[in-house]
Scaffold this active site. Structure first.
Site, PDB file in Angstrom:
ATOM      1  N   ARG A  83      -4.762 -10.896  -2.944  1.00 33.06           N
ATOM      2  CA  ARG A  83      -5.684 -12.262  -2.873  1.00 33.06           C
ATOM      3  C   ARG A  83      -7.091 -12.026  -3.270  1.00 33.06           C
ATOM      4  O   ARG A  83      -7.944 -13.107  -3.504  1.00 33.06           O
ATOM      5  CB  ARG A  83      -5.327 -13.032  -1.669  1.00 33.06           C
ATOM      6  CG  ARG A  83      -3.557 -13.283  -1.454  1.00 33.06           C
ATOM      7  CD  ARG A  83      -3.386 -13.939  -0.328  1.00 33.06           C
ATOM      8  NE  ARG A  83      -1.923 -14.361  -0.276  1.00 33.06           N
ATOM      9  CZ  ARG A  83      -0.857 -13.577   0.069  1.00 33.06           C
ATOM     10  NH1 ARG A  83      -0.880 -12.423   0.100  1.00 33.06           N
ATOM     11  NH2 ARG A  83       0.210 -14.442  -0.154  1.00 33.06           N
ATOM     12  N   ILE A  99      17.197   0.581   5.877  1.00 33.85           N
ATOM     13  CA  ILE A  99      18.594   0.935   5.930  1.00 33.85           C
ATOM     14  C   ILE A  99      19.420   0.453   4.730  1.00 33.85           C
ATOM     15  O   ILE A  99      19.164  -0.916   4.497  1.00 33.85           O
ATOM     16  CB  ILE A  99      18.997   0.017   7.237  1.00 33.85           C
ATOM     17  CG1 ILE A  99      18.280   0.452   8.418  1.00 33.85           C
ATOM     18  CG2 ILE A  99      20.631   0.097   7.675  1.00 33.85           C
ATOM     19  CD1 ILE A  99      18.592  -0.421   9.816  1.00 33.85           C
ATOM     20  N   GLY A 114       8.250  -2.066   8.874  1.00 30.22           N
ATOM     21  CA  GLY A 114       7.285  -1.011   8.604  1.00 30.22           C
ATOM     22  C   GLY A 114       6.989  -0.623   7.372  1.00 30.22           C
ATOM     23  O   GLY A 114       7.848  -0.971   6.553  1.00 30.22           O
ATOM     24  N   SER A 146       0.726  -1.212   0.011  1.00 30.06           N
ATOM     25  CA  SER A 146       0.001   0.011  -0.078  1.00 30.06           C
ATOM     26  C   SER A 146       0.719   1.161  -0.106  1.00 30.06           C
ATOM     27  O   SER A 146       0.372   2.180  -0.601  1.00 30.06           O
ATOM     28  CB  SER A 146      -0.846  -0.053   1.191  1.00 30.06           C
ATOM     29  OG  SER A 146      -1.906  -1.018   1.167  1.00 30.06           O
ATOM     30  N   LYS A 172      17.929 -13.199   7.037  1.00 31.93           N
ATOM     31  CA  LYS A 172      18.823 -11.981   6.630  1.00 31.93           C
ATOM     32  C   LYS A 172      20.381 -12.254   6.631  1.00 31.93           C
ATOM     33  O   LYS A 172      21.012 -11.779   5.998  1.00 31.93           O
ATOM     34  CB  LYS A 172      18.369 -11.011   7.674  1.00 31.93           C
ATOM     35  CG  LYS A 172      16.912 -10.568   7.350  1.00 31.93           C
ATOM     36  CD  LYS A 172      16.462  -9.615   8.345  1.00 31.93           C
ATOM     37  CE  LYS A 172      15.021  -9.222   8.306  1.00 31.93           C
ATOM     38  NZ  LYS A 172      14.279  -8.460   9.347  1.00 31.93           N
TER      39      LYS A 172
END
EC number: 1.1.1.3
Length: 443
Positions: free
Chosen positions: A56, A145, A316, A27, A214
């Site tokens: 979906r 980052i 986020g 979004s 990660k």
């Protein structure tokens, strides 16, 4: 825009964008593409136009024009008017197949999918390279980052020795709150869930799976060696107690869940890669010790550049979308001007070190019988396995005493065998905590 374009003599160039997913990140990507369309056009040299958004469930209340929505992502990524695919669905399948189909259809791909990349970067990169297309994934490691591009490009002429990071905001929030409030793990996890920092099922975060994915990506890039999530040793934070954090404070340390990727050279000059994730004591003077709350940070150590630190919001919708848009602009510029970004580099092919061979330090807290000779017996058990003791602290009286031992560096296997031996001795009532120690002058 040129005068020819303004007069209509030269058509404005447009690049078609397909977005897979319309959650928090998707979004925000759509919002930024729409709100900053003119600026992005000036930066790229072409208009970035959303051709479709795969979801979906198609419904008119998604905050975007309903005609853009589709529940057929396979058809969307194959469309002739799509030039770049942005994947923010998450998960492995059908996303892996969708990305492969997009690349085989001539579309560059931007993804934030660390779980997919941790195991399938090699396959996806090979297809992208063969098709002379971009595969970008800055947002997969630490949100906003910038660490992937610096490792791949800015430090391409240097030799990276170590990458250490706090790359999971949920666990960092929990450990920071436990240290500040003295609350236990379960209570703090419940608070993290209430505040929205922890998922309904927090397993991937608190047990280290997210950080391990990660770490695999970071190790692969930093050491030019393909490392998958299964190569990464992993422990979570669910066994960390308030007492552990209090004891850490007594040692002028804190506890952080660390993703550690390093190049290890043995006495014969043989090089290997170590990739591991676990909670560790970290001295308060270390730059990562001050990273609290849901923030992330990554420290890179290179031979010529020295120590570099990257800090910011690691998750986020908006921070992650920022990284996605950065990759999208790069991929779009390459479409406009020709060429592509740097390929995956795995020329080194270094073997991955087992955790047992990896040199580490231990913090061991145990309850022992408070009688003459116990301290010497404990020290002897460490010596029996070739482990040197750095410091010992004892507290408590009467029937039992608390003993805290901090070791020098030794192979992890020797340390774990020492702890196993201690638990079988009659003078040790219980070994209450075993935590590794990182970030000291011994590193």
């Amino acid at each position: 825009m040129s005068s020819e374009q303004a007069s209509g003599l030269v058509p404005e160039r447009t690049l078609g964008i397909a977005v897979l997913g319309l959650g928090n990140v998707g979004s925000e990507v759509v919002r930024l593409l729409t709100a900053h369309a003119d600026e992005l056009q000036a930066r790229v040299g072409a208009r970035l136009e959303i051709k479709g958004i795969a979801v979906r469930n198609v419904s008119p209340d998604r905050g975007v024009p309903v005609e853009l929505l589709t529940d057929d992502p396979a058809a969307l990524v194959s469309r002739d008017d799509v030039d770049i695919v942005v994947e923010v669905f998450g998960g492995i399948e059908p996303v892996r197949t969708l990305i492969l189909n997009a690349l085989n259809s001539g579309k560059s791909v931007v993804t934030a999918n660390k779980a997919l990349l941790a195991d399938y970067t090699g396959e996806l990169a090979a297809v992208a390279d063969a098709a002379d297309l971009d595969l970008y994934f800055e947002a997969a490691v630490a949100g906003a980052i910038p660490v992937v591009r610096p490792l791949m490009q800015s430090l391409a002429g240097d030799r990276v020795k170590r990458v250490v990071g706090i790359v999971n905001g949920t666990t960092n929030f929990i450990l920071s709150a436990m240290g500040e409030t003295g609350a236990d793990y379960a209570e703090t996890l419940a608070e993290a869930s209430r505040l929205g920092y922890a998922e309904a099922d927090p397993t991937a975060d608190v047990e280290g799976f997210d950080a391990a994915a990660k770490a695999a990506i970071l190790a692969s890039i930093a050491f030019h060696t393909r490392v998958t999530a299964s190569d990464v040793y992993r422990e979570g934070i669910s066994e960390i107690s308030a007492e552990d954090l209090a004891s850490a404070a007594d040692l002028d340390c804190t506890i952080k869940l660390l993703a550690i990727c390093e190049r290890v050279t043995d006495d014969t000059g043989r090089e290997r890669v170590s990739a591991r994730v676990y909670p560790a004591l970290l001295p308060n003077v270390h730059p990562l010790s001050a990273v609290n709350g849901a923030f992330n940070a990554v420290v890179v150590e290179a031979e010529a550049a020295g120590r570099l630190m990257f800090y910011g919001q690691g998750a986020g919708g908006a921070p992650t979308a920022s990284a996605v848009l950065g990759d999208l602009v790069s991929a779009a510029r390459n479409k406009v001007h020709g060429g592509k970004g740097p390929d995956e580099s795995t020329y080194a092919k270094l073997p991955v070190m087992s955790i047992g061979d990896t040199p580490t330090r231990y913090y061991v807290r145990m309850e022992v019988a408070d009688r003459t000779g116990v301290l010497a017996a404990v020290a002897q058990e460490f010596a029996n396995h070739g482990v040197s003791i750095s410091t010992v602290r004892q507290s408590g009286l009467a029937d039992a005493a608390t003993l805290v031992v901090v070791t020098h560096r030794a192979p992890d296997d020797a340390l774990s065998k020492t702890v196993a031996a201690l638990t079988s001795r009659d003078f040790v009532n219980t070994v209450t905590s075993v935590i590794r120690l990182e970030g000291t002058s011994e590193e």
